[in-house]
Design a protein around this motif. Structure first.
Motif, short mmCIF file in Angstrom:
data_model
loop_
_atom_site.label_atom_id
_atom_site.label_comp_id
_atom_site.label_asym_id
_atom_site.label_seq_id
_atom_site.Cartn_x
_atom_site.Cartn_y
_atom_site.Cartn_z
N UNK A 164 0.93 -1.05 0.06
CA UNK A 164 0.02 -0.16 -0.01
C UNK A 164 0.80 1.22 0.05
N UNK A 165 0.93 1.90 -1.05
CA UNK A 165 1.86 2.92 -1.26
C UNK A 165 1.13 4.43 -1.44
N UNK A 166 -0.29 4.48 -1.13
CA UNK A 166 -0.86 5.65 -1.52
C UNK A 166 -2.00 5.89 -0.23
N UNK A 167 -1.60 5.70 0.91
CA UNK A 167 -2.66 5.79 2.16
C UNK A 167 -2.43 7.35 2.55
N UNK A 168 -1.26 7.89 2.57
CA UNK A 168 -1.15 9.28 3.19
C UNK A 168 -0.54 10.17 2.24
N UNK A 169 -1.09 11.44 1.79
CA UNK A 169 -0.48 12.12 0.96
C UNK A 169 0.11 13.42 2.02
N UNK A 192 1.22 17.58 1.62
CA UNK A 192 1.16 18.54 1.12
C UNK A 192 2.22 19.68 1.80
N UNK A 193 3.28 19.74 1.00
CA UNK A 193 4.44 20.52 1.69
C UNK A 193 3.86 21.75 2.02
N UNK A 194 4.42 22.11 3.31
CA UNK A 194 4.29 23.22 3.99
C UNK A 194 2.94 23.33 4.50
N UNK A 195 2.28 22.56 4.42
CA UNK A 195 0.49 22.31 4.82
C UNK A 195 0.27 21.37 5.74
N UNK A 196 0.38 20.09 5.43
CA UNK A 196 0.23 19.04 6.22
C UNK A 196 -0.24 17.72 5.55
N UNK A 197 -1.09 17.02 5.91
CA UNK A 197 -1.25 15.67 5.39
C UNK A 197 -2.77 15.29 5.24
N UNK A 198 -3.24 14.34 4.19
CA UNK A 198 -4.45 14.11 4.05
C UNK A 198 -4.66 12.62 3.36
N UNK A 199 -5.62 11.97 3.66
CA UNK A 199 -5.83 10.48 3.14
C UNK A 199 -5.72 10.46 1.67
N UNK A 200 -4.96 9.40 1.22
CA UNK A 200 -4.48 9.41 -0.24
C UNK A 200 -5.69 8.55 -0.71
N UNK A 201 -5.83 8.26 -2.07
CA UNK A 201 -6.90 7.60 -2.79
C UNK A 201 -6.99 6.11 -2.40
N UNK A 202 -5.80 5.49 -1.65
CA UNK A 202 -5.87 4.16 -1.28
C UNK A 202 -6.32 3.08 -2.34
N UNK A 203 -5.64 3.18 -3.49
CA UNK A 203 -5.94 2.05 -4.44
C UNK A 203 -4.73 1.31 -4.64
N UNK A 204 -3.57 1.47 -4.03
CA UNK A 204 -2.57 0.90 -3.96
C UNK A 204 -1.30 1.33 -4.91
N UNK A 205 -1.63 2.32 -5.62
CA UNK A 205 -0.83 2.71 -6.79
C UNK A 205 0.31 3.33 -6.22
N UNK A 206 1.55 3.09 -6.76
CA UNK A 206 2.87 3.67 -6.29
C UNK A 206 2.88 5.26 -7.06
N UNK A 207 3.70 6.38 -6.10
CA UNK A 207 3.55 7.48 -6.96
C UNK A 207 2.51 8.64 -6.63
N UNK A 208 1.34 8.08 -6.07
CA UNK A 208 0.04 8.76 -5.74
C UNK A 208 0.07 9.18 -4.45
N UNK A 209 1.08 9.36 -3.68
CA UNK A 209 1.12 9.86 -2.27
C UNK A 209 1.59 11.02 -2.09
N UNK A 210 1.59 11.81 -3.07
CA UNK A 210 1.85 13.18 -2.93
C UNK A 210 3.49 13.58 -2.64
#
Length: 242
Positions: free
Chosen positions: A212-217, A219-237
């Motif tokens: 699982x590579x996209x659970x948490x994204x 956002x530089x200088x801002x914080x974090x959010x939940x990712x799309x959670x589809x398992x794709x690599x490189x979609x974690x922001x």
């Protein structure tokens, strides 16, 4: 029910001072003077909480925490010297729930311990209504304090689970580090941004082990959010700062 704390420190004075403070707060207290004795104590009877010094001879607190996490999820509160920030961050990444910097107030250590145990109790006894949070391949059972990826459990500590739950409960929203600290400890709690980042890195590592590579994204200088959670690599922001 009386809660049990295991105090692990090679300094007998520190053990004595903390034992007095925890006993006064209503805890049943056990002590260990080194890491090997601590592991033997936990194996004999699991405490509710381990207060663990990092710098000890023979087996340091980091190795003790690593072994504890390999066999269970007993909450761990680290005692850390002021000059070893790297060790404190590494301790969090190994799964410790919090740390207190030496020299410390015994009352602060007891207060931090109580906060950890309250969070643990809330996680275990979350109300059944709305207990399931799901997105993509991720599912959280807040009633059973369980995180799963494609039905396979991902073992998280109390703090890690509460961070993922906070993000899952605010889909699409970016939560700042301060907001996440409030979720973990309550408003006004003195903890650094790096501790949040360390928890996030630890969560990402554990989910990556489950592909699982996209659970948490990030956002530089801002914080974090939940990712799309589809398992794709490189979609974690962008991952700067965590």
């Amino acid at each position: 029910m009386t809660r049990t704390v295991l105090l692990v420190d090679d300094d007998p004075h520190i053990r004595e001072v903390l034992a007095f403070a925890f006993d006064k707060a209503g805890f049943a207290v056990r002590t260990a003077a080194d890491g090997e004795a601590a592991l033997a104590d936990v194996a004999a009877q699991l405490p509710d909480l381990v207060v663990l010094d990092i710098n000890m001879p023979r087996m340091d607190g980091l190795e003790v925490c690593r072994r504890l996490r390999g066999s269970g999820d007993v909450p761990v509160l680290f005692l850390s010297s002021r000059d070893d920030e790297f060790d404190r961050v590494l301790g969090i990444e190994l799964g410790a729930d919090d740390y207190v910097v030496k020299p410390f107030s015994p009352r602060e250590v007891v207060a931090r311990a109580n906060a950890i145990l309250r969070r643990s109790a809330r996680s275990v006894s979350a109300p059944a209504a709305g207990a399931a949070l799901e997105k993509g391949l991720l599912s959280l059972d807040t009633d059973g304090w369980s995180a799963r990826w494609q039905g396979r459990e991902v073992a998280l500590t109390v703090s890690e689970f509460n961070l993922v739950r906070a993000l899952a409960a605010a889909p699409g929203r970016i939560l700042s580090r301060d907001q996440l600290i409030d979720q973990l400890h309550g408003p006004g709690f003195a903890i650094t941004d790096r501790t949040v980042d360390s928890h996030i890195r630890n969560i990402r590592r554990k989910f990556a082990e489950a592909d699982a590579h996209d659970v948490i994204e990030t956002r530089a200088g801002v914080g974090y959010r939940l990712g799309p959670c589809n398992g794709s690599i490189g979609s974690g922001g962008a991952k700067s700062g965590g």
